[in-house]
Design a protein around this motif. Sequence first.
Motif, PDB file in Angstrom:
ATOM      1  N   SER A 100      40.365  33.120  34.506  1.00 26.83           N
ATOM      2  CA  SER A 100      41.236  34.017  34.897  1.00 26.83           C
ATOM      3  C   SER A 100      41.628  35.069  33.384  1.00 26.83           C
ATOM      4  O   SER A 100      41.926  34.315  32.554  1.00 26.83           O
ATOM      5  CB  SER A 100      42.355  33.819  35.536  1.00 26.83           C
ATOM      6  N   ALA A 101      41.298  36.243  33.345  1.00 23.03           N
ATOM      7  CA  ALA A 101      41.247  36.900  32.151  1.00 23.03           C
ATOM      8  C   ALA A 101      42.409  38.105  32.361  1.00 23.03           C
ATOM      9  O   ALA A 101      42.185  38.870  33.510  1.00 23.03           O
ATOM     10  CB  ALA A 101      39.941  37.241  31.797  1.00 23.03           C
ATOM     11  N   THR A 102      42.924  38.804  31.357  1.00 22.78           N
ATOM     12  CA  THR A 102      43.496  39.976  31.295  1.00 22.78           C
ATOM     13  C   THR A 102      42.498  41.226  31.039  1.00 22.78           C
ATOM     14  O   THR A 102      42.949  42.348  31.512  1.00 22.78           O
ATOM     15  CB  THR A 102      44.752  39.971  30.414  1.00 22.78           C
ATOM     16  N   GLY A 103      41.553  41.003  30.542  1.00 23.90           N
ATOM     17  CA  GLY A 103      40.445  41.904  30.372  1.00 23.90           C
ATOM     18  C   GLY A 103      39.109  41.423  30.742  1.00 23.90           C
ATOM     19  O   GLY A 103      38.944  40.417  31.288  1.00 23.90           O
ATOM     20  N   ASP A 104      38.142  42.231  30.395  1.00 22.50           N
ATOM     21  CA  ASP A 104      36.847  42.082  30.901  1.00 22.50           C
ATOM     22  C   ASP A 104      35.868  41.442  29.930  1.00 22.50           C
ATOM     23  O   ASP A 104      34.632  41.855  30.014  1.00 22.50           O
ATOM     24  CB  ASP A 104      36.098  43.453  31.519  1.00 22.50           C
ATOM     25  N   ASP A 105      36.295  40.985  28.753  1.00 20.24           N
ATOM     26  CA  ASP A 105      35.440  40.333  27.847  1.00 20.24           C
ATOM     27  C   ASP A 105      35.868  38.908  27.387  1.00 20.24           C
ATOM     28  O   ASP A 105      37.304  38.578  27.500  1.00 20.24           O
ATOM     29  CB  ASP A 105      34.766  41.228  26.473  1.00 20.24           C
ATOM     30  N   LEU A 106      35.230  38.321  26.532  1.00 21.37           N
ATOM     31  CA  LEU A 106      35.516  37.118  25.992  1.00 21.37           C
ATOM     32  C   LEU A 106      36.733  37.040  24.836  1.00 21.37           C
ATOM     33  O   LEU A 106      37.337  36.044  24.662  1.00 21.37           O
ATOM     34  CB  LEU A 106      34.447  36.280  25.251  1.00 21.37           C
ATOM     35  N   GLU A 107      37.187  38.178  24.307  1.00 23.77           N
ATOM     36  CA  GLU A 107      38.138  38.340  23.303  1.00 23.77           C
ATOM     37  C   GLU A 107      39.554  38.553  24.006  1.00 23.77           C
ATOM     38  O   GLU A 107      40.453  38.685  23.668  1.00 23.77           O
ATOM     39  CB  GLU A 107      37.953  39.495  22.372  1.00 23.77           C
ATOM     40  N   CYS A 133      45.367  37.460  38.895  1.00 20.16           N
ATOM     41  CA  CYS A 133      44.954  37.828  37.487  1.00 20.16           C
ATOM     42  C   CYS A 133      44.175  39.099  37.460  1.00 20.16           C
ATOM     43  O   CYS A 133      43.826  39.536  38.890  1.00 20.16           O
ATOM     44  CB  CYS A 133      43.991  36.651  37.196  1.00 20.16           C
ATOM     45  N   SER A 134      44.002  39.888  36.390  1.00 20.10           N
ATOM     46  CA  SER A 134      43.196  41.113  36.438  1.00 20.10           C
ATOM     47  C   SER A 134      41.685  40.821  36.781  1.00 20.10           C
ATOM     48  O   SER A 134      40.986  41.643  37.320  1.00 20.10           O
ATOM     49  CB  SER A 134      43.421  41.874  35.259  1.00 20.10           C
ATOM     50  N   TYR A 135      41.127  40.167  35.910  1.00 20.39           N
ATOM     51  CA  TYR A 135      39.666  39.678  35.974  1.00 20.39           C
ATOM     52  C   TYR A 135      39.116  38.377  36.242  1.00 20.39           C
ATOM     53  O   TYR A 135      39.961  37.399  35.754  1.00 20.39           O
ATOM     54  CB  TYR A 135      39.113  40.304  34.661  1.00 20.39           C
ATOM     55  N   PHE A 136      38.281  38.183  36.728  1.00 18.72           N
ATOM     56  CA  PHE A 136      37.294  36.799  36.419  1.00 18.72           C
ATOM     57  C   PHE A 136      36.470  36.778  35.643  1.00 18.72           C
ATOM     58  O   PHE A 136      35.350  37.713  35.916  1.00 18.72           O
ATOM     59  CB  PHE A 136      36.982  36.117  38.065  1.00 18.72           C
ATOM     60  N   ILE A 137      36.084  36.124  34.567  1.00 20.29           N
ATOM     61  CA  ILE A 137      35.028  36.202  33.912  1.00 20.29           C
ATOM     62  C   ILE A 137      34.269  34.906  34.248  1.00 20.29           C
ATOM     63  O   ILE A 137      34.755  33.872  34.385  1.00 20.29           O
ATOM     64  CB  ILE A 137      35.370  36.064  32.104  1.00 20.29           C
ATOM     65  N   ILE A 138      33.011  35.020  34.703  1.00 24.59           N
ATOM     66  CA  ILE A 138      32.239  33.896  35.285  1.00 24.59           C
ATOM     67  C   ILE A 138      31.026  33.776  34.409  1.00 24.59           C
ATOM     68  O   ILE A 138      30.047  34.628  34.094  1.00 24.59           O
ATOM     69  CB  ILE A 138      31.656  34.413  36.730  1.00 24.59           C
ATOM     70  N   LEU A 139      30.890  32.407  33.780  1.00 24.94           N
ATOM     71  CA  LEU A 139      29.940  32.264  32.714  1.00 24.94           C
ATOM     72  C   LEU A 139      29.079  30.806  32.626  1.00 24.94           C
ATOM     73  O   LEU A 139      29.806  30.033  33.314  1.00 24.94           O
ATOM     74  CB  LEU A 139      30.920  32.445  31.345  1.00 24.94           C
ATOM     75  N   GLU A 180      26.302  33.299  28.681  1.00 27.81           N
ATOM     76  CA  GLU A 180      26.204  34.380  29.406  1.00 27.81           C
ATOM     77  C   GLU A 180      27.029  34.493  30.354  1.00 27.81           C
ATOM     78  O   GLU A 180      27.462  33.773  31.155  1.00 27.81           O
ATOM     79  CB  GLU A 180      24.727  34.551  30.098  1.00 27.81           C
ATOM     80  N   PHE A 181      27.645  35.983  30.613  1.00 28.20           N
ATOM     81  CA  PHE A 181      28.851  35.993  31.685  1.00 28.20           C
ATOM     82  C   PHE A 181      28.817  37.223  32.237  1.00 28.20           C
ATOM     83  O   PHE A 181      28.215  38.240  31.756  1.00 28.20           O
ATOM     84  CB  PHE A 181      30.105  36.006  31.036  1.00 28.20           C
ATOM     85  N   GLU A 182      29.121  37.089  33.463  1.00 25.10           N
ATOM     86  CA  GLU A 182      29.636  38.430  34.034  1.00 25.10           C
ATOM     87  C   GLU A 182      30.984  38.614  34.613  1.00 25.10           C
ATOM     88  O   GLU A 182      31.988  37.684  34.481  1.00 25.10           O
ATOM     89  CB  GLU A 182      28.811  38.486  35.397  1.00 25.10           C
ATOM     90  N   THR A 183      31.516  40.002  34.701  1.00 26.29           N
ATOM     91  CA  THR A 183      33.139  40.101  35.017  1.00 26.29           C
ATOM     92  C   THR A 183      33.382  40.586  36.091  1.00 26.29           C
ATOM     93  O   THR A 183      32.659  41.554  36.758  1.00 26.29           O
ATOM     94  CB  THR A 183      33.582  40.895  33.896  1.00 26.29           C
ATOM     95  N   ILE A 184      34.122  40.169  36.903  1.00 25.82           N
ATOM     96  CA  ILE A 184      34.548  40.708  38.116  1.00 25.82           C
ATOM     97  C   ILE A 184      35.975  41.024  38.439  1.00 25.82           C
ATOM     98  O   ILE A 184      36.702  40.074  37.733  1.00 25.82           O
ATOM     99  CB  ILE A 184      34.146  40.117  39.638  1.00 25.82           C
ATOM    100  N   GLN A 185      36.360  42.243  39.025  1.00 28.31           N
ATOM    101  CA  GLN A 185      37.404  42.670  38.875  1.00 28.31           C
ATOM    102  C   GLN A 185      38.297  41.886  40.074  1.00 28.31           C
ATOM    103  O   GLN A 185      37.571  41.571  41.159  1.00 28.31           O
ATOM    104  CB  GLN A 185      37.789  44.115  39.165  1.00 28.31           C
ATOM    105  N   ASN A 186      39.269  41.290  40.022  1.00 31.21           N
ATOM    106  CA  ASN A 186      39.874  40.564  41.167  1.00 31.21           C
ATOM    107  C   ASN A 186      40.334  41.019  42.012  1.00 31.21           C
ATOM    108  O   ASN A 186      41.551  41.739  41.993  1.00 31.21           O
ATOM    109  CB  ASN A 186      41.021  39.494  40.547  1.00 31.21           C
TER     110      ASN A 186
END
Lengths: 122, 288
Positions: free
Chosen positions: A6-13, A23-29, A35-41
Motif C-alpha cells: 500500500s503506497a501514497t504514490g505510484d513508484d518505489l520512492e 490507501c492511494s495506490y497499490f504497487i504490485i511487484l 518489476e512492478f505495476e501500479t494500480i489506483q486503489n
Amino acid sequence: MNLAISATGDDLESKLDRRFGRCSYFIILDPDTMEFETIQNASRGASSGAGVKAAQILADSEVDNLITGNVGPNAYNALTAAGIEIFTGASGTVKEAIAKYKEGELSRTNEPTTAGGTGKSR
Amino acid sequence: MQITVSAGKGGTGKTTVAVNLALALSESHSVEFLDCDVEEPDAGIFLKPENENSEPVTIEIPEISEDVCTYCGDCSEACEFNAIATFSENVLVYPELCHGCGLCSRVCTADAISERSKIIGEVRRGSTGSIDFYEGDLTIGEPMATPIIRDMKKKVTEENISILDSPPGTACPVIESLHGSDFALLVTEPTPFGLHDLRLSVKVAREMNIPVGVVINRYGIGDKSVEDYCEDEGVPVLMKIPNDRKIAELYSNGVPFVNKFDNWKGRFNQLFEEITRIVNPRAKSVEV
C-alpha cells in the motif's frame, strides 16, 4: 510471486501508506525481478467496506503477499480467506519496506492490527 | 400533513419543539408523533407514552450456498457497500455492511443466494393522551438507522397530523426522516454554530423540494447572524423561544413547557397555521 504494497504514490520512492483499505495506490511487484505495476486503489473512497473491497482487488490481481501499515478486522478476514499473507509494521518508502521484507525483518500478522474503519478521513 | 422537525446541529431543541407542537395540536387534531432519532430516542422522556408494544425491524441479509456458488463475483461487484467478497474458492458476507437491498440475489445467475431476516432494532408504539406515539430504537452495535425510520414511517396516515422528530445532521437518517414530508421545521440557536448547521439543513431541504421554516431556540443569546441569514435567504422565522430559565427548568424535569404555559399552546397552534399556509397557500382559512 506477487507482492502488494500500500503506497501514497505510484513508484518505489513513494512512502508506504499505513492505511490498507483507503490507501492511494497499490504497487504490485515481483520481488525477484523488482518489476512492478501500479494500480489506483478503487476502494479508497468507498462509503463502507473499503478493506473488504481492497482485499477483493488484490485477490483479483493474484497477489500472494501484502505489506501495509495496519489491517482492520474485515480486511483481515477477507485477505485471509483470499490466502494473502499480511506483513505489517513497515514504514518509510516502498523501496525500504521491500528491503526489510526481503531480509525477513517484517513480521507476518495473524490478527487484525487495528479496529475497523480507522482509515476513514472524516 | 407531515411535518418533520429537524436541525443540522445537535442539541438545538428539536425534541422540545416537536413535543410541544404535538401536545398543543393534539387538543383539537389527531396527532401522530414519530421519534425518528433512533440512535438516541428521547421524546418519550417528555411524552411518557403508555401501553407500549414493540415490533422488531428486520433487513434481509444474503446467505450464499457454496455448493451452488460458481465464485463468479457478480454479487461482490454489484454490492455498493462492499458487503460481499468473492475469491477463487470462497465467498464472504459481511452482514454489518449489508443494507438489505437484495441486489446480490437478483444478479446471481447461479441461484446461490437466499435471504435471511436479521433483526436490527424495533419500533415501539404507545399513546400519550390522544397522541399516537411511535419510537424507533436501533439495536446497539447495528450501524444502520434508516431501515428503522422507514419502517416506522409506514405508520404515518395522510389524514392526521404527523410530527416527526428527526435526528440531527444532514446524513441518511435525516434524509429518510425528511423524505415525503410536507414541511421541514428547522430548529436552530442564534449562534455561529447554529447558523453554520442551519445553512446545511436549508440546503438539504431545498434539494428535496421541501418548504422550510425556522424556529430560533434560546433566543437572546449569541448574535443576529441567523436572523440576517434567514432574511437574506427568504427563509421564514416562524417562532422564537426565549432563553428563559423557567423553560430550561421544566425541560430538565422532563416537562413540556406548553403544559405549564397556556399562551405557548396558542403560539404553537399559530405556528401550525402558518405552516399550513406555506404548504397550501390557496387554502383560505384553517379550522383550529
